[in-house]
Design an enzyme around this catalytic site. Structure first.
Site, PDB file in Angstrom:
ATOM      1  CE  LYS A   1       9.761 -17.598  19.184  1.00  0.00           C
ATOM      2  NZ  LYS A   1      11.142 -18.092  18.401  1.00  0.00           N
TER       3      LYS A   1
ATOM      4  CG  HIS B   1       9.819 -25.216  11.746  1.00  0.00           C
ATOM      5  ND1 HIS B   1       9.480 -24.478  10.141  1.00  0.00           N
ATOM      6  CD2 HIS B   1      10.055 -23.597  12.448  1.00  0.00           C
ATOM      7  CE1 HIS B   1       9.450 -23.416  10.393  1.00  0.00           C
ATOM      8  NE2 HIS B   1       9.329 -23.008  11.584  1.00  0.00           N
TER       9      HIS B   1
ATOM     10  NE  ARG C   1      -2.892  -0.632   3.022  1.00  0.00           N
ATOM     11  CZ  ARG C   1      -4.411  -1.076   3.803  1.00  0.00           C
ATOM     12  NH1 ARG C   1      -5.160  -0.927   3.525  1.00  0.00           N
ATOM     13  NH2 ARG C   1      -4.216  -0.807   4.950  1.00  0.00           N
TER      14      ARG C   1
ATOM     15  CE  LYS D   1      16.323 -23.899   9.586  1.00  0.00           C
ATOM     16  NZ  LYS D   1      16.920 -22.484   9.838  1.00  0.00           N
TER      17      LYS D   1
END
Ligand code: BG6
Length: 498
Positions: free
Chosen positions: A339, A249, A57, A191
């Site tokens: 994480k 994954h 945009r 990968k």
């Protein structure tokens, strides 16, 4: 696909191909797509007839768009950049507005000039909520029509937020594009080391005969990250680690480890085998989840921008799965991801069974473990096979030693390309082997959905806390201790690749 260098003709004289990046002002374009395209160009692998059209945009000119991408790609010499930049252009448009997309269509027409054949690859680098409206707009603008040349559509993850939304999105896509035009991305499949898993398993004959329950005791898959949620709090708080990492994954890695050999290295043959493997993953009912899942949340998660106060979203999970078929019956697969862990690493460890009968003297209380094969996806890419050896000059004392393969030694001087380089070339080649088919994505959701739902039930366990920089909550071990096992030292812990 595996052999890009050999198959792509950089100077290719084919019809113009427009790579239309919808959402070109966003993060994905800047952090992944632009650097990958430029690297391909620099290596001479980007066919001459490919042009990139950014759509978003923002009211940018071609020059402004080029300038922004220039900032995204780092070092480049001026001549190379100018040549590459001549293939970039920009059309300001709302991607959900069919009339506005007419300008994109005209731009493609200008590029094709007198040639009435031209191809379009629509890359949806958009917020997931815009996938369906953008596809509708492409159809209404007549841009899905294949009479002038092929049309392909690329969809990033997350693909749906559960099974029913993924099914709805598939139906919507299929109302405009046929499945062989659709390329769903899981960047882990791009990968190098993940693709090597296929070569390792199926281009060698010594592993396949022992790749089953008769010889393998357990498999551990770890995808650990040291980063925190950071600026993605709003998305992440709705997803959590199970949807963000396991549904895609980790299940893809599991499928590549457990699948049977496909009859050919060909997209449908490969994906049929992955679908069979995912179909065999035992679904956990709500009661089973408790015994097969440990969740954690790092301290301070609540303070991340976009995270709701009191959120119970897991940032860590350890999950035990079984694959109920002849090859894998009874072998536990331990998967973990999180994480805020101590380091970034992706590794798969195949633990083979111990010898059935030990003829050498072993000290009281000492177990001689079976052989261990560690597949190190990142960093320090490579493999390591551990086995017992006699300690020299000692009386039948044994010690584990290893055979190792490191990419940086085995292929010295070759930099491992970013996953997106592979994937972009495959998209242009029309090779769907490393993309997820609709049935595959739905199967993956059907495995994860009941697990996620169990966490929303009254009385569901709260995530254990862990301090960022640790290896997740100590309770992550519980899952394995009950099976008399433990997390095995990973590629980094054993000094691999250092
Ligand atoms: C993405 C997840 O799919 O993969 C992120 O959304 C995660 O949360 C990332 O950080 C990890 O990818 P990589 O290639 O850095 O291991």
């Amino acid at each position: 696909m595996i052999s890009h260098g050999a198959t792509v003709l950089p100077g290719g004289t084919g019809s113009v191909t427009a790579l239309v990046i919808m959402g070109a002002s966003g993060n994905l374009t800047h952090t992944k797509l632009a650097p990958a395209l430029f690297n391909l160009y620099r290596k001479g692998r980007l066919p001459r007839h490919v042009h990139v059209i950014g759509v978003a945009r923002d009211q940018w000119s071609d020059a402004e768009f080029r300038q922004r991408l220039r900032g995204a790609i780092g070092d480049a010499n001026a001549a190379e950049w100018d040549d590459f930049a001549s293939r970039l252009s920009y059309v300001p448009a709302d991607v959900t507005d069919a009339d506005a997309l007419g300008a994109v269509s005209r731009r493609v027409g200008e590029l094709a000039a007198d040639d009435d054949r031209f191809n379009c690859l629509f890359y949806l680098a958009l917020a997931p909520g815009l996938y369906a409206p953008a596809i509708t707009a492409l159809a209404s603008a007549g841009m899905a029509d294949e009479s002038p040349g092929w049309r392909r559509i690329v969809i990033e993850k997350p693909f749906g937020s559960d099974l029913s939304t993924a099914q709805r999105l598939n139906q919507h896509i299929h109302s405009v594009f046929s499945e062989d035009q659709v390329y769903r991305i899981d960047h882990y499949l791009g990968k190098e080391t993940v693709q090597n898993l296929l070569v390792f398993r199926f281009a060698n004959s010594i592993f396949e005969p022992i790749w089953n329950r008769n010889y393998i005791d357990q498999v551990q898959i770890t995808v650990a990250e040291d980063i925190l949620v950071g600026e993605r709090g709003e998305y992440y708080d709705r997803a959590g680690v199970l949807k963000d990492m396991f549904q895609n994954h980790l299940l893809q890695l599991l499928a590549l480890i457990t699948m049977d050999p496909p009859f050919a290295f060909q997209a449908d043959a490969l994906r049929n085998e992955k679908v069979k493997a995912l179909s065999a993953v035992r679904r956990l009912n709500l009661r089973d989840v408790r015994h097969n899942l440990v969740i954690g949340q790092y301290d301070g998660y609540h303070y991340e921008p976009g995270v709701s106060p009191g959120s119970q979203t897991p940032t860590y999970a350890a999950l035990r799965l079984f694959v109920d078929n002849w090859r894998w019956h009874g072998v536990p697969f331990y998967l973990r991801s999180g994480k805020g862990l101590s380091r970034k690493t992706t590794e798969m460890i195949i633990q083979f069974r111990s010898p059935p009968h030990m003829l050498f003297p072993v000290p009281e209380g000492v177990d001689i473990p079976g052989n261990t094969l560690s597949i190190c996806v990142q960093p320090n890419e490579g493999m390591r096979l551990e086995f017992q050896s006699k300690v020299p000059d000692a009386e039948l004392e044994m010690k584990p030693v290893s055979l190792e393969f490191h990419y940086d030694e085995g292929f010295a001087g070759v930099d491992l390309p970013d996953a997106y380089e592979h994937l972009l070339l495959d998209l242009l080649d029309g090779d769907a082997s490393l993309f997820i088919r609709s049935d595959e994505i739905e199967l993956a959701w059907s495995i994860i959905d009941p697990i996620v739902h169990s966490l929303d039930l009254p009385g569901a366990p709260a995530p254990y806390r862990y301090i960022p920089g640790m290896d997740g909550p100590p309770n992550g071990e519980e899952l394995l201790l009950g099976d008399n096992r433990r997390w095995l030292p990973g590629c980094v812990e054993v000094g691999y690749g250092i």
